[in-house]
Scaffold this active site. Structure first.
Site, mmCIF file in Angstrom:
data_model
loop_
_atom_site.group_PDB
_atom_site.id
_atom_site.type_symbol
_atom_site.label_atom_id
_atom_site.label_comp_id
_atom_site.label_asym_id
_atom_site.label_seq_id
_atom_site.Cartn_x
_atom_site.Cartn_y
_atom_site.Cartn_z
ATOM 1 N N ASN A 92 0.735 -1.182 -0.107
ATOM 2 C CA ASN A 92 -0.224 0.060 0.040
ATOM 3 C C ASN A 92 0.881 1.216 -0.093
ATOM 4 O OD1 ASN A 92 -2.630 -0.859 -0.040
ATOM 5 N ND2 ASN A 92 -2.941 -1.270 2.141
ATOM 6 N N HIS A 93 0.237 2.302 -0.732
ATOM 7 C CA HIS A 93 1.005 3.622 -0.511
ATOM 8 C C HIS A 93 -0.144 4.428 0.367
ATOM 9 C CE1 HIS A 93 3.496 3.505 -4.331
ATOM 10 N NE2 HIS A 93 3.358 2.382 -3.676
ATOM 11 N N ARG A 94 0.095 5.471 1.098
ATOM 12 C CA ARG A 94 -0.673 6.436 1.605
ATOM 13 C C ARG A 94 -1.345 7.073 0.588
ATOM 14 N NH1 ARG A 94 0.725 10.795 6.377
ATOM 15 N NH2 ARG A 94 -1.538 11.506 6.832
ATOM 16 N N HIS A 95 -2.755 7.186 0.964
ATOM 17 C CA HIS A 95 -3.708 7.636 -0.251
ATOM 18 C C HIS A 95 -4.802 8.902 0.457
ATOM 19 C CE1 HIS A 95 -6.913 4.809 1.242
ATOM 20 N NE2 HIS A 95 -6.017 3.908 1.367
ATOM 21 N N THR A 100 0.533 10.188 -3.524
ATOM 22 C CA THR A 100 0.658 9.012 -2.958
ATOM 23 C C THR A 100 1.984 8.546 -3.080
ATOM 24 O OG1 THR A 100 0.033 8.277 -5.165
ATOM 25 C CG2 THR A 100 -1.807 8.472 -3.659
#
Length: 219
Positions: A92-95, A100
């Site tokens: 995951n990436h921060r979104h 991102t």
């Protein structure tokens, strides 16, 4: 008369024997070939690949690193087709921000605690006797109930009830495989926890959806 072919042991790396007596290289019991601190796999769960990889953990779950905070848990007697992929939370990436982009990965200071990295994500949990079709993708934090069938190419997220038929992108429950009363009873019986000899004795009842016969065998 040749002796009956014994059922493959759960610690067998290659459980399928070809007519010439050799092992089928593209079908493996995952528990026998994966030794990974963040992956747990139940007995008799197998995966298939047309081109068998050297590293099965990296093949099916490439984002589950030894240092990942999340886990991938797969139950007993699951069937994982060629190309199925588990994308766990470390991918995951921060979104929730304006970007991102994971700046911390590429330097500019220590990575720990940097605002461009997301926090730890949830575990991905697969129940027992789940059939995952070819090229299906299981997204981070998915929880798939026992007895579910995941169609080829499906992209699965969230909670999937036990004994569901799931397909599509994004995947959705097409229909339950059995009526609610039957599903509840199957989850009570938990045949996948029985000794293998009892399971084989109940093969006709299990594969023929004969609940009465299965209950008669149930300990």
């Amino acid at each position: 008369m040749p002796s009956a072919r014994p059922f493959a042991r759960p610690d067998a790396a290659h459980p399928v024997t070809l007519p010439d007596g050799s092992a089928h290289p593209g079908t493996i019991y995952l528990r026998a070939v994966i030794d990974h601190p963040r992956i747990e796999i139940g007995g008799y769960t197998y995966a298939s690949a047309h081109h068998p990889p050297a590293d099965w953990a990296a093949h099916i779950a490439p984002y589950t690193y030894p240092f990942s905070p999340e886990k991938l848990v797969i139950g007993r007697f699951c069937q994982i087709a060629d190309g199925a992929l588990f994308v766990t939370a470390s991918a995951n990436h921060r979104h929730d921000g304006f970007s991102t982009y994971p700046f911390a990965i590429f330097g500019g200071g220590e990575a720990a605690g940097r605002p461009s990295l997301p926090g730890p994500g949830p575990d991905t949990i697969i129940g027992h006797d789940v059939w995952i079709g070819t090229r299906a993708t299981i997204l981070p934090g998915a929880r798939i109930g026992s007895g579910t069938i995941i169609g080829a190419g499906a992209v699965v997220a969230g909670d999937i009830p036990a004994y569901s038929l799931v397909a599509g992108n994004p995947a959705r429950v097409i229909l339950p495989r059995f009526e609610a009363r039957t599903i509840a009873r199957l989850l009570e019986i938990t045949w996948w926890d029985w000794p293998i000899d009892r399971i084989l004795a109940a093969e006709a009842a299990i594969c023929g959806a004969d609940l009465a016969a299965l209950e008669a065998i149930c300990p």
